[in-house]
Scaffold this active site. Structure first.
Site, PDB file in Angstrom:
ATOM      1  N   THR A  28     -16.053 -38.651  19.490  1.00 34.59           N
ATOM      2  CA  THR A  28     -16.243 -40.076  19.727  1.00 34.59           C
ATOM      3  C   THR A  28     -15.354 -40.882  18.786  1.00 34.59           C
ATOM      4  OG1 THR A  28     -18.555 -39.671  20.299  1.00 34.59           O
ATOM      5  CG2 THR A  28     -17.983 -41.932  19.730  1.00 34.59           C
ATOM      6  N   SER A  30     -12.118 -44.194  18.186  1.00 35.73           N
ATOM      7  CA  SER A  30     -10.855 -44.746  18.678  1.00 35.73           C
ATOM      8  C   SER A  30      -9.773 -43.683  18.826  1.00 35.73           C
ATOM      9  CB  SER A  30     -10.381 -45.865  17.744  1.00 35.73           C
ATOM     10  OG  SER A  30     -10.237 -45.390  16.420  1.00 35.73           O
ATOM     11  N   THR A  31      -9.700 -42.730  17.895  1.00 36.56           N
ATOM     12  CA  THR A  31      -8.693 -41.674  18.005  1.00 36.56           C
ATOM     13  C   THR A  31      -9.011 -40.759  19.184  1.00 36.56           C
ATOM     14  OG1 THR A  31      -8.449 -41.759  15.594  1.00 36.56           O
ATOM     15  CG2 THR A  31      -7.402 -39.929  16.714  1.00 36.56           C
ATOM     16  N   ASP A  81     -12.331 -33.936  17.521  1.00 34.90           N
ATOM     17  CA  ASP A  81     -12.973 -35.188  17.132  1.00 34.90           C
ATOM     18  C   ASP A  81     -12.237 -35.790  15.936  1.00 34.90           C
ATOM     19  OD1 ASP A  81     -14.765 -37.289  17.089  1.00 34.90           O
ATOM     20  OD2 ASP A  81     -16.508 -36.088  16.516  1.00 34.90           O
ATOM     21  N   ALA A  83     -12.431 -38.366  12.291  1.00 34.03           N
ATOM     22  CA  ALA A  83     -13.214 -38.413  11.056  1.00 34.03           C
ATOM     23  C   ALA A  83     -13.001 -39.759  10.394  1.00 34.03           C
ATOM     24  CB  ALA A  83     -12.810 -37.283  10.108  1.00 34.03           C
ATOM     25  N   GLY A  95     -19.487 -40.612  11.532  1.00 32.61           N
ATOM     26  CA  GLY A  95     -20.624 -41.432  11.927  1.00 32.61           C
ATOM     27  C   GLY A  95     -20.341 -42.914  11.964  1.00 32.61           C
ATOM     28  N   GLY A  96     -19.075 -43.300  11.722  1.00 28.58           N
ATOM     29  CA  GLY A  96     -18.733 -44.711  11.811  1.00 28.58           C
ATOM     30  C   GLY A  96     -18.993 -45.278  13.197  1.00 28.58           C
ATOM     31  N   GLU A 103     -22.482 -35.502  17.535  1.00 25.94           N
ATOM     32  CA  GLU A 103     -21.239 -34.865  17.081  1.00 25.94           C
ATOM     33  C   GLU A 103     -21.541 -33.558  16.354  1.00 25.94           C
ATOM     34  OE1 GLU A 103     -18.519 -38.899  16.571  1.00 25.94           O
ATOM     35  OE2 GLU A 103     -19.556 -38.079  14.838  1.00 25.94           O
TER      36      GLU A 103
END
Length: 225
Positions: A28, A30-31, A81, A83, A95-96, A103
């Site tokens: 999850t 933006s990246t 994912d 970080a 977790g941002g 996750e």
């Protein structure tokens, strides 16, 4: 070079790790959104993907990729994912985007965690980014006191309207500032044992196997196996 371009570069580089005709774990943020877009363009044949959030599930389905329930999958070859921070050992804060519990569940299914991040996420010691902790709402005040005893300042994550953010699991998030996490695994284990904690955003037990790090001079591959 702007951060968005760096994210797009590492997302493209991550396609190398996608298991053709296999099942992929997808995170999850933006990246990862850049990665899902690159995955759709690449048209790599997949049985499907296991997603860590409702937001990623929607994007995967828009890309024509079948989304499978984690309970229907015994093992994943890899989980891709981002970080919020990553240290020299491959331990991460995540977790941002408030999806840390799912996750960690998907990461636990995977043989390898491929972290995709821009160079700003690389730190010598975890803790500059506030540590997200998903909590049962009734425990939030009690847990904030426990973090204060460790030297941290915990605050409830709020939505734009001032109400508590509610995760996909119906829980709240505490963001803890002021910690320097020199022993990520030990702290992850300690906080995980506190009553009321659903998931702590330290990924040390499920640390990165590989990090594709986007920098101005290209994508660096850091290995932690």
């Amino acid at each position: 070079m702007d951060q968005d371009t760096l994210k797009a570069r590492v997302a493209q580089a991550a396609l190398e790790y996608v298991p053709a005709h296999g099942i992929l774990g997808v995170g999850t943020g933006s990246t990862v959104n850049h990665f899902i877009a690159a995955l759709a363009q690449a048209a790599i044949p997949l049985q499907g993907a296991v997603s860590s959030s409702e937001a990623s599930t929607a994007l995967l389905r828009q890309a024509g990729i079948a989304v499978l329930e984690a309970s229907a999958v015994e093992r994943l070859q890899c989980y891709i994912d981002g970080a919020d921070e990553i240290d020299p050992q491959g331990c991460m804060i995540k977790g941002g985007g408030a999806a840390l519990t799912r996750e960690k569940i998907v990461a636990d299914l995977a043989e390898r965690f491929i972290c995709i991040a821009d160079a700003s996420k690389q730190v010598p010691v975890l803790g500059r980014f506030p540590l997200p902790v998903e909590v049962v709402p009734m425990a939030s005040t009690q847990l904030a006191r426990r973090f204060a005893a460790l030297g941290g300042q915990a605050s409830l994550r709020l939505r734009a309207d001032g109400q508590p953010l509610v995760t996909d699991n119906g829980m709240h998030i505490l963001d803890v500032r002021g910690l320097q996490i020199h022993q990520p695994l030990a702290l992850e284990q300690e906080i995980s044992a506190w009553p009321g904690v659903v998931t702590v955003g330290i990924f040390a037990r499920h640390k990165a196997s590989i990090c594709l790090l986007g920098a101005a001079d290209g994508v660096q591959t850091l290995r932690f196996d």
